[in-house]
Structures are given as C-alpha cells and as structure tokens.
Motif scaffolding. Structure first.
Motif, PDB file in Angstrom:
ATOM      1  N   VAL A   1      -9.304   2.403   5.422  1.00  0.00           N
ATOM      2  CA  VAL A   1      -8.188   1.972   4.568  1.00  0.00           C
ATOM      3  C   VAL A   1      -7.898   0.488   4.788  1.00  0.00           C
ATOM      4  O   VAL A   1      -7.708  -0.275   3.840  1.00  0.00           O
ATOM      5  CB  VAL A   1      -6.929   2.815   4.848  1.00  0.00           C
ATOM      6  CG1 VAL A   1      -5.718   2.230   4.113  1.00  0.00           C
ATOM      7  CG2 VAL A   1      -7.144   4.255   4.423  1.00  0.00           C
TER       8      VAL A   1
ATOM      9  N   VAL B   1       2.246  -8.665   2.881  1.00  0.00           N
ATOM     10  CA  VAL B   1       1.891  -7.258   2.722  1.00  0.00           C
ATOM     11  C   VAL B   1       2.998  -6.437   3.382  1.00  0.00           C
ATOM     12  O   VAL B   1       3.265  -6.586   4.572  1.00  0.00           O
ATOM     13  CB  VAL B   1       0.534  -6.919   3.369  1.00  0.00           C
ATOM     14  CG1 VAL B   1       0.273  -5.416   3.283  1.00  0.00           C
ATOM     15  CG2 VAL B   1      -0.592  -7.689   2.689  1.00  0.00           C
TER      16      VAL B   1
ATOM     17  N   ALA C   1       4.118  -2.632   4.223  1.00  0.00           N
ATOM     18  CA  ALA C   1       3.560  -1.288   4.304  1.00  0.00           C
ATOM     19  C   ALA C   1       4.477  -0.385   5.115  1.00  0.00           C
ATOM     20  O   ALA C   1       5.271  -0.861   5.933  1.00  0.00           O
ATOM     21  CB  ALA C   1       2.172  -1.328   4.954  1.00  0.00           C
TER      22      ALA C   1
ATOM     23  N   ASP D   1       6.345   4.321   2.820  1.00  0.00           N
ATOM     24  CA  ASP D   1       5.803   3.442   1.793  1.00  0.00           C
ATOM     25  C   ASP D   1       6.821   3.219   0.678  1.00  0.00           C
ATOM     26  O   ASP D   1       6.896   2.130   0.094  1.00  0.00           O
ATOM     27  CB  ASP D   1       4.520   4.029   1.208  1.00  0.00           C
ATOM     28  CG  ASP D   1       3.424   4.199   2.249  1.00  0.00           C
ATOM     29  OD1 ASP D   1       3.526   3.576   3.323  1.00  0.00           O
ATOM     30  OD2 ASP D   1       2.481   4.963   2.001  1.00  0.00           O
TER      31      ASP D   1
ATOM     32  N   LEU E   1      -8.054  -2.482   2.083  1.00  0.00           N
ATOM     33  CA  LEU E   1      -6.879  -3.310   1.816  1.00  0.00           C
ATOM     34  C   LEU E   1      -7.187  -4.783   2.056  1.00  0.00           C
ATOM     35  O   LEU E   1      -6.689  -5.656   1.330  1.00  0.00           O
ATOM     36  CB  LEU E   1      -5.708  -2.858   2.691  1.00  0.00           C
ATOM     37  CG  LEU E   1      -5.099  -1.494   2.354  1.00  0.00           C
ATOM     38  CD1 LEU E   1      -4.006  -1.146   3.353  1.00  0.00           C
ATOM     39  CD2 LEU E   1      -4.545  -1.476   0.926  1.00  0.00           C
TER      40      LEU E   1
ATOM     41  N   THR F   1      -2.823   1.577  10.382  1.00  0.00           N
ATOM     42  CA  THR F   1      -3.400   0.815   9.285  1.00  0.00           C
ATOM     43  C   THR F   1      -2.860  -0.612   9.210  1.00  0.00           C
ATOM     44  O   THR F   1      -3.619  -1.570   9.056  1.00  0.00           O
ATOM     45  CB  THR F   1      -3.158   1.528   7.945  1.00  0.00           C
ATOM     46  OG1 THR F   1      -3.734   2.841   8.002  1.00  0.00           O
ATOM     47  CG2 THR F   1      -3.787   0.756   6.796  1.00  0.00           C
TER      48      THR F   1
ATOM     49  N   VAL G   1      -0.893  -0.551  -4.253  1.00  0.00           N
ATOM     50  CA  VAL G   1      -2.279  -0.092  -4.186  1.00  0.00           C
ATOM     51  C   VAL G   1      -2.329   1.219  -3.431  1.00  0.00           C
ATOM     52  O   VAL G   1      -1.627   1.399  -2.433  1.00  0.00           O
ATOM     53  CB  VAL G   1      -3.185  -1.154  -3.519  1.00  0.00           C
ATOM     54  CG1 VAL G   1      -2.669  -1.523  -2.140  1.00  0.00           C
ATOM     55  CG2 VAL G   1      -4.634  -0.662  -3.415  1.00  0.00           C
ATOM     56  N   SER G   2      -3.145   2.149  -3.928  1.00  0.00           N
ATOM     57  CA  SER G   2      -3.317   3.433  -3.252  1.00  0.00           C
ATOM     58  C   SER G   2      -4.793   3.724  -3.110  1.00  0.00           C
ATOM     59  O   SER G   2      -5.604   3.340  -3.968  1.00  0.00           O
ATOM     60  CB  SER G   2      -2.623   4.559  -4.033  1.00  0.00           C
ATOM     61  OG  SER G   2      -2.606   5.759  -3.284  1.00  0.00           O
ATOM     62  N   ILE G   3      -5.149   4.418  -2.041  1.00  0.00           N
ATOM     63  CA  ILE G   3      -6.545   4.744  -1.739  1.00  0.00           C
ATOM     64  C   ILE G   3      -6.643   6.247  -1.546  1.00  0.00           C
ATOM     65  O   ILE G   3      -5.956   6.817  -0.693  1.00  0.00           O
ATOM     66  CB  ILE G   3      -7.009   4.016  -0.463  1.00  0.00           C
ATOM     67  CG1 ILE G   3      -6.913   2.497  -0.666  1.00  0.00           C
ATOM     68  CG2 ILE G   3      -8.430   4.424  -0.079  1.00  0.00           C
ATOM     69  CD1 ILE G   3      -7.020   1.705   0.617  1.00  0.00           C
TER      70      ILE G   3
ATOM     71  N   LYS H   1       0.721   5.735  -0.094  1.00  0.00           N
ATOM     72  CA  LYS H   1      -0.148   6.896   0.116  1.00  0.00           C
ATOM     73  C   LYS H   1       0.468   8.146  -0.496  1.00  0.00           C
ATOM     74  O   LYS H   1       1.680   8.348  -0.445  1.00  0.00           O
ATOM     75  CB  LYS H   1      -0.385   7.123   1.621  1.00  0.00           C
ATOM     76  CG  LYS H   1      -1.411   8.229   1.906  1.00  0.00           C
ATOM     77  CD  LYS H   1      -1.681   8.382   3.389  1.00  0.00           C
ATOM     78  CE  LYS H   1      -2.758   9.440   3.635  1.00  0.00           C
ATOM     79  NZ  LYS H   1      -3.029   9.639   5.080  1.00  0.00           N
TER      80      LYS H   1
ATOM     81  N   PRO I   1       0.842  -1.199   0.000  1.00  0.00           N
ATOM     82  CA  PRO I   1       0.000   0.000   0.000  1.00  0.00           C
ATOM     83  C   PRO I   1       0.883   1.258   0.000  1.00  0.00           C
ATOM     84  O   PRO I   1       1.892   1.311   0.694  1.00  0.00           O
ATOM     85  CB  PRO I   1      -0.782  -0.103   1.320  1.00  0.00           C
ATOM     86  CG  PRO I   1      -0.533  -1.496   1.829  1.00  0.00           C
ATOM     87  CD  PRO I   1       0.791  -1.907   1.284  1.00  0.00           C
TER      88      PRO I   1
END
Length: 253
Positions: free
Chosen positions: A101, A117, A119, A39, A105, A131, A61-63, A8, A6
């Motif tokens: 978030v 994962v 992060a 990140d 995810l 998160t 992946v970004s949110i 950001k 992830p």
C-alpha cells in the motif's frame, strides 16, 4: 496546496465480526462495509483545510477491490474533489499489505505532488498502524503520527500528538505525512445533494502495474479464531473478601 487522503474499505464498526467456519479468515458475506473511521477523520480534516483556504484540492485514493468505489464516493460526498481507485485485488477477502500500500501511495504522491498526506493512523480491520510511517520513509518526508490537533503555519505543520505520557506538540516541515487519531475532529454527515453531486465527480481507475508495484502477499494467515468469551463477574461482600480473592484466586497481589 493539494492534500492527498488514503481511505480504506473496511467492515462497518457497528457490525459484529464473524469468523469463517474453517478459520481461514473473517466472513464478509452480506456484511455492511464503510470507510475506515480514522480515514474518515482524515478526509474531514482535509476538507476543513480547504474551507479555510489552506488547501486548494482534496484528492482521495483507495487500494483494493472495485467495490471500494463506494468508499471513495462517500469521501467525495463529504467534500473531496476527486478520487483515485487502484484495483489491486479481485477477492474482497484479500487484504493488501501495508508495504505494498505504501509503495502504491508513493507512486500516487509522485504523480499528484501533494503538499500534505493525511491518513488514518490505522485501519480497524488489521490494526497494522504501519502504512503512514512506511510511506514517509519511502518518500523521505517528515512524519507526525497520532495527531489530535493540526495547524498549518507557512511551510510547516504543527501537530499535537497523543503519546503514552500525554500530549506532544511538534513542528514538521512540509511536504509531510500526518496520521490522525480519533480526537482530531468529528466527521460531517454527507447531505443528499452532495451525495448526488459525488456521482459526477472524477474517479480515475488504476492498477498496481501502472506504478510498477508487486502486491503479492508476503504474510500467510495460518488461522483466525474468535476471542474467548469473558467469564461472569463475582460480587464480593467486603473489601477483605475482595483482597482475598485477588491474592488467592487471581494471584495479582
């Protein structure tokens, strides 16, 4: 093994942050944005795992807002294979909260089935540091936070953690969530050819509705203020004068 990272979009760490005149938040107008430094370290570590033949694919992946595509392209230029953008906000001032978030995810993890994962331990804009831990709880996976060293040994991740008392080394069964600290590595600079190649790499766009997640905020920002300016220091002529000031003026001894 697939690695999910992830990332950001945050204000670049070199930029001086300004507070809006009405105190409602931080002014993001005409401000340089970039990938969250923690990140970026996670992306670098994932790419190194692929270079060692341990990872087979690196997915980032970004949110957030649509402009987060720029952040994902930066990670792709570093060496990630493909990207996923979850457009969860239209306003750049909207910060998706850690629980939302983590839920998003978790949905991505169920689709992608990564073995790991990686992060950042926290984002430099809100410093929540939540998160990764929430994601591990939602998935029921083991977690290792504040990683300054990482080694994959079979079906386990051996992680050296930075803790208050020094360093702690633990072994975590995979799949797992690992959040990284500053001393894990030094991220590479993306070369011009890789920047051009990144424009052709797959970038899928999703929405929170695709994962059945409500991203409505649960927290309200009442006021944002700049920190108070530091007072000028005072030079002392002797140790006795220093002790006197610490005792009589500062009241710390």
């Amino acid at each position: 093994m697939k690695v999910l990272v992830p990332v950001k979009r945050v204000i670049d760490y070199n930029v001086k942050v300004r507070v809006k005149g009405d105190g409602s938040g931080v002014d993001l107008g005409m401000v340089k944005m970039s990938i969250n430094p923690f990140d970026e370290i996670a992306v670098e570590e994932a790419i190194r795992l692929k270079e060692k033949g341990i990872a087979t694919e690196v997915v980032v992946v970004s949110i957030g807002v649509a402009k987060a595509q720029e952040t994902l392209r930066q990670a792709l230029a570093m060496g990630a294979d493909r990207a996923i953008l979850i457009e969860a906000a239209a306003d750049v001032h909207t910060d998706i909260e850690p629980l939302a978030v983590a839920k998003l995810l978790a949905g991505v993890v169920k689709e992608e089935a990564p073995g790991l994962v990686l992060a950042g331990k926290q984002a430099i804009d809100n410093d929540m540091n939540a998160t990764g831990q929430m994601l591990a709880a939602l998935l029921g996976w083991g977690q290792a936070t504040f990683a300054s060293a990482l080694a994959i040994e079979g079906d386990k991740a051996v992680v050296t953690r930075e803790v208050d008392g020094g360093l702690q080394t633990i072994s975590v069964a995979m799949p797992a969530v690992v959040t990284v600290d500053l001393r894990l590595n030094e991220p590479r600079y993306a070369s011009l050819p890789n920047i051009m190649k990144a424009k052709q790499k797959p970038l899928a766009t999703k929405t929170p509705a695709d994962y059945g997640v409500d991203v409505a905020p649960r927290l309200t920002i009442l006021k944002t203020v700049e920190p108070a300016g530091r007072k000028a220091g005072v030079k002392v002529a002797s140790v006795d004068e220093l002790i006197a000031k610490l005792r009589d003026e500062a009241g710390v001894i």
